[in-house]
Design an enzyme around this catalytic site. Structure first.
Site, PDB file in Angstrom:
ATOM      1  N   HIS A 177      47.318  47.488   7.779  1.00 27.53           N
ATOM      2  CA  HIS A 177      48.568  46.264   6.936  1.00 27.53           C
ATOM      3  C   HIS A 177      48.124  45.067   5.850  1.00 27.53           C
ATOM      4  O   HIS A 177      48.777  44.721   5.342  1.00 27.53           O
ATOM      5  CB  HIS A 177      48.626  45.444   8.402  1.00 27.53           C
ATOM      6  CG  HIS A 177      50.339  45.317   8.501  1.00 27.53           C
ATOM      7  ND1 HIS A 177      50.421  45.382   9.959  1.00 27.53           N
ATOM      8  CD2 HIS A 177      51.199  44.188   8.086  1.00 27.53           C
ATOM      9  CE1 HIS A 177      51.561  44.265   9.777  1.00 27.53           C
ATOM     10  NE2 HIS A 177      51.930  44.163   8.763  1.00 27.53           N
ATOM     11  N   ASP A 206      59.721  51.712  12.088  1.00 23.23           N
ATOM     12  CA  ASP A 206      58.982  51.083  11.971  1.00 23.23           C
ATOM     13  C   ASP A 206      58.146  50.299  12.271  1.00 23.23           C
ATOM     14  O   ASP A 206      59.130  49.383  12.621  1.00 23.23           O
ATOM     15  CB  ASP A 206      59.157  50.664  10.045  1.00 23.23           C
ATOM     16  CG  ASP A 206      58.138  50.109   9.712  1.00 23.23           C
ATOM     17  OD1 ASP A 206      57.041  50.828   8.670  1.00 23.23           O
ATOM     18  OD2 ASP A 206      57.986  48.719   9.937  1.00 23.23           O
ATOM     19  N   TYR A 250      53.257  43.324  16.375  1.00 26.25           N
ATOM     20  CA  TYR A 250      55.157  42.807  16.131  1.00 26.25           C
ATOM     21  C   TYR A 250      54.710  43.302  17.589  1.00 26.25           C
ATOM     22  O   TYR A 250      55.692  42.393  18.587  1.00 26.25           O
ATOM     23  CB  TYR A 250      55.886  43.995  15.721  1.00 26.25           C
ATOM     24  CG  TYR A 250      56.200  44.803  14.655  1.00 26.25           C
ATOM     25  CD1 TYR A 250      54.926  43.825  13.539  1.00 26.25           C
ATOM     26  CD2 TYR A 250      56.605  45.483  13.972  1.00 26.25           C
ATOM     27  CE1 TYR A 250      55.532  43.705  11.912  1.00 26.25           C
ATOM     28  CE2 TYR A 250      56.582  46.015  12.760  1.00 26.25           C
ATOM     29  CZ  TYR A 250      56.211  44.915  11.761  1.00 26.25           C
ATOM     30  OH  TYR A 250      56.645  45.392  10.273  1.00 26.25           O
ATOM     31  N   LYS A 273      50.572  50.530  12.151  1.00 30.08           N
ATOM     32  CA  LYS A 273      50.353  49.873  11.233  1.00 30.08           C
ATOM     33  C   LYS A 273      48.942  49.295  12.103  1.00 30.08           C
ATOM     34  O   LYS A 273      48.712  48.639  12.864  1.00 30.08           O
ATOM     35  CB  LYS A 273      50.533  49.160  10.672  1.00 30.08           C
ATOM     36  CG  LYS A 273      52.148  48.816   9.486  1.00 30.08           C
ATOM     37  CD  LYS A 273      52.785  47.495   9.033  1.00 30.08           C
ATOM     38  CE  LYS A 273      53.680  47.981   8.750  1.00 30.08           C
ATOM     39  NZ  LYS A 273      55.112  47.977   9.286  1.00 30.08           N
TER      40      LYS A 273
END
Length: 297
Positions: free
Chosen positions: A117, A50, A55, A84
């Protein structure tokens, strides 16, 4: 039971491994660790990875996946990769370019699951699925009302396959879980071990989930760590769980969640720990009209 074989079927016919490896890294210097820990995770048996544009480590995670494909550990189709769409790319014309940008960083042809998200429209996501860039599409951080708006939408082409939300013993999401099950949507849990995941969101008054005396007492009964009990609890409720660690020993340990089962009376005791407490309240979004956490669930 072989942990790699444990999957749940999604409402579009694809399936998702029930234990996923989370790759969120809070600081720049952790990017290299993201790559190393993802490689270890694949080596010990994780097949669900994931990640997210947000990120900022998709290149490193992509390199880890490709190196494990190149050395013969896995094939691409063995890996279930989630990315996402971040909140800056919600305008329909930005959705596909955002996904394509992630795919370039990852050096992959498609993602297995693409999530919104934070609550927005699904239309442009459907087009990404049609184009084969995402096998499945889902949502993250949606409450019941927001899910309902999507499900009742005129001309909905693909129902979201999952809703990824914060979920742990102190926020067990039982009502949202029931609603999702009723509508054939899988609940995916992030923050499953509480504070350990969100150092930036905690202060000294924040309860440490893994120190909970009830949880620790049950862990002693089963001769397991509190973390494994907390993860096993979620799996037995029919939830897909994400775990994150940079520590090789812990990454290996997390795989032991398939080696035991909790008795129903212990499950009930753990249900009783719920206190509707969020470690990740997303306060930076609370002025937004679609902020999801004002509703009960």
């Amino acid at each position: 039971m072989n942990s790699k074989a444990q999957k749940m079927e999604l409402n579009d016919g694809h399936s998702i491994p029930v234990l996923g490896f989370g790759t969120y890294a809070t600081e720049e210097h952790l990017k290299k660790k993201s790559m190393d820990s993802t490689k270890i995770a694949i080596d010990v048996g994780f097949r669900h990875i994931d990640c997210s544009h947000f990120y900022q480590n998709e290149e490193e995670v992509g390199q880890a996946i490709r190196s494990k494909i190149e050395d013969g550990t896995v094939k691409r189709e063995d890996i279930f990769y989630t990315s996402k769409l971040w909140s800056t790319s919600h305008r329909p014309e930005l959705v596909r370019p955002s996904l394509e940008s992630s795919l370039r960083k990852l050096n992959l042809d498609y993602v297995d699951l693409y999530l919104i998200h934070f609550p927005v429209s699904l239309k442009a996501m459907e087009k990404c699925k049609d184009a084969g860039l995402a096998k499945s599409i889902g949502v993250s951080n949606f409450n019941r009302r927001q899910l309902e708006m999507i499900l009742n939408k005129q001309g909905l082409k693909y129902k979201p396959v999952c809703n990824q939300v914060e979920c742990h013993l102190y926020l067990n999401q039982s009502k949202l879980l029931d609603y999702c099950k009723m509508n054939d949507i899988i609940l995916v849990a992030y923050g499953a071990l509480g504070t350990q995941r969100y150092k930036t969101c905690v202060n000294e008054d924040t309860p440490v989930l893994l120190d909970d005396p009830v949880l620790c007492a049950i862990a002693r009964k089963y001769k397991q760590t509190p973390a494994l009990i907390a993860l096993r609890y979620q799996l037995q409720r029919g939830i897909v769980v994400l775990v994150k660690s940079f520590n090789e020993e812990r990454i290996r340990e997390n795989m032991q969640v398939f080696d035991f089962q909790l008795a129903s009376d212990h499950m009930k005791i753990l249900d009783g720990l719920n206190r509707n407490f969020r470690y990740f309240p997303a306060d930076m979004f609370n002025a937004h009209p679609s902020f999801p956490f004002f509703d009960e669930y």
